[in-house]
Design an enzyme around this catalytic site. Structure first.
Site, PDB file in Angstrom:
ATOM      1  N   HIS A   1       1.584  -3.687   1.131  1.00 28.50           N
ATOM      2  CA  HIS A   1       1.129  -2.885   2.276  1.00 28.50           C
ATOM      3  C   HIS A   1      -0.290  -2.341   2.081  1.00 28.50           C
ATOM      4  O   HIS A   1      -0.786  -1.590   2.908  1.00 28.50           O
ATOM      5  CB  HIS A   1       2.103  -1.714   2.462  1.00 28.50           C
TER       6      HIS A   1
ATOM      7  N   ASP B   1       5.954  -6.234   1.071  1.00 27.68           N
ATOM      8  CA  ASP B   1       5.666  -4.919   1.648  1.00 27.68           C
ATOM      9  C   ASP B   1       6.872  -4.002   1.461  1.00 27.68           C
ATOM     10  O   ASP B   1       7.952  -4.276   1.977  1.00 27.68           O
ATOM     11  CB  ASP B   1       5.347  -5.076   3.143  1.00 27.68           C
TER      12      ASP B   1
ATOM     13  N   SER C   1      -0.783  -0.684   9.764  1.00 24.31           N
ATOM     14  CA  SER C   1       0.402   0.159   9.705  1.00 24.31           C
ATOM     15  C   SER C   1       0.514   1.021  10.970  1.00 24.31           C
ATOM     16  O   SER C   1       0.655   0.481  12.061  1.00 24.31           O
ATOM     17  CB  SER C   1       0.361   1.004   8.426  1.00 24.31           C
TER      18      SER C   1
END
Length: 289
Positions: A267, A232, A151
């Site tokens: 995620h 995600d 991320s």
């Protein structure tokens, strides 16, 4: 810059140790990091793979939940897990939002005077940590170094790698990322960070800290792997398709820049740990060459 050992655990015949030291790059705050040394480090220096974590995370998330150690131990690679920001800087506003300030250093050096004394994660990761570890005489070979992350940390891994190529230092042999923020100058997380940390705002961020903008400026070979999930819920913040498009436009094929869409994954660290082995083996190809 003396290292203080906070904890140590045997893991896959190697050792995971947490250290603390007073960081000049982070405004003389106390910084913590985790270091995994495989068993073969007892016989000599081993290559280093740096993992950069995402928003709200610490040096512990990747070490505890990433699932990286088994394959790193088998490959004889050390893993370095820095924190995601300075801690306890005491700057007004740094504790207000989860996506800015503490836990959200964005792996850049701040140029806004309000933040520039403490928020220098680029210098911390690329220069200060290696210097501290070398001074401690730990068995690490920083001539064989690669970087990966998740991320915000995926953004960091890609941009620090590309910066090292553009500057000519070639500090990292390869880069990979899980669900990275690929085009931060065009998404809310990135524009918020750039507007706050950088005196030149989003324009300065796009010029020096945006992987999608940077990939077209690199000359020569690159070694990049990106994975993201189709489920995600932050996909609007990531733009992996834009990064892939820019890489192909720059002439990089599937061998040099591989972006994989993983069906049904989100995620989380469930996603990361599923593909952890792939990423360790990807980097081993270059770290052990």
């Amino acid at each position: 810059m003396t290292l203080k050992e906070l904890s140590s655990n045997k893991h896959y015949e190697g050792t995971l140790t947490k250290y603390q030291f007073k960081s000049a790059a982070l405004g003389d705050t106390h910084a913590q990091f985790n270091l995994f040394l495989p068993a073969n480090a007892a016989q000599g220096k081993v290559p280093v793979l740096v993992y950069l974590a995402g928003l709200t995370c610490t040096e512990d998330n990747g070490a505890q939940k990433g699932g990286f150690m088994r394959d790193a131990a088998a490959q004889g690679i050390a893993l370095l897990f820095p924190d995601t920001s300075p801690r306890g800087a005491g700057i007004e506003g740094e504790e207000v939002d989860w996506d800015f300030g503490t836990g959200a250093g964005f792996y850049l050096d701040a140029t806004n005077p309000k933040w520039s004394k403490h928020y220098n994660m680029l210098t911390y990761v690329t220069r200060e940590l290696p210097q501290v570890l070398k001074a401690a005489n730990l068995p690490l070979d920083f001539t064989r170094q690669s970087i990966f992350g998740h991320s915000m940390g995926g953004h960091g891994a890609l941009t620090l790698y590309l910066t090292s190529l553009l500057s000519g230092t070639k500090q990292y042999r390869s880069a990979s990322a899980f669900s990275p923020i690929c085009e931060p100058s065009e998404v809310p997380w990135g524009t918020k960070a750039f507007s706050g940390y950088l005196a030149g705002g989003v324009a300065e961020g796009k010029d020096g800290h945006d992987a999608t903008a940077m990939i077209g400026e690199v000359k020569g070979a690159v070694h990049i792997l990106v994975d993201y999930g189709t489920a995600d819920n932050f996909i609007h913040q990531l733009h992996p398709d834009k990064f892939l498009e820019a890489a192909r436009a720059a002439g990089y094929d599937e061998v040099q820049v591989r972006v994989r869409k993983q069906e049904g994954y989100d995620h989380s660290y469930y996603f990361i740990s599923t593909f952890a082995s792939d990423h360790i083996h990807f980097h081993a190809n270059f770290l052990k060459a």
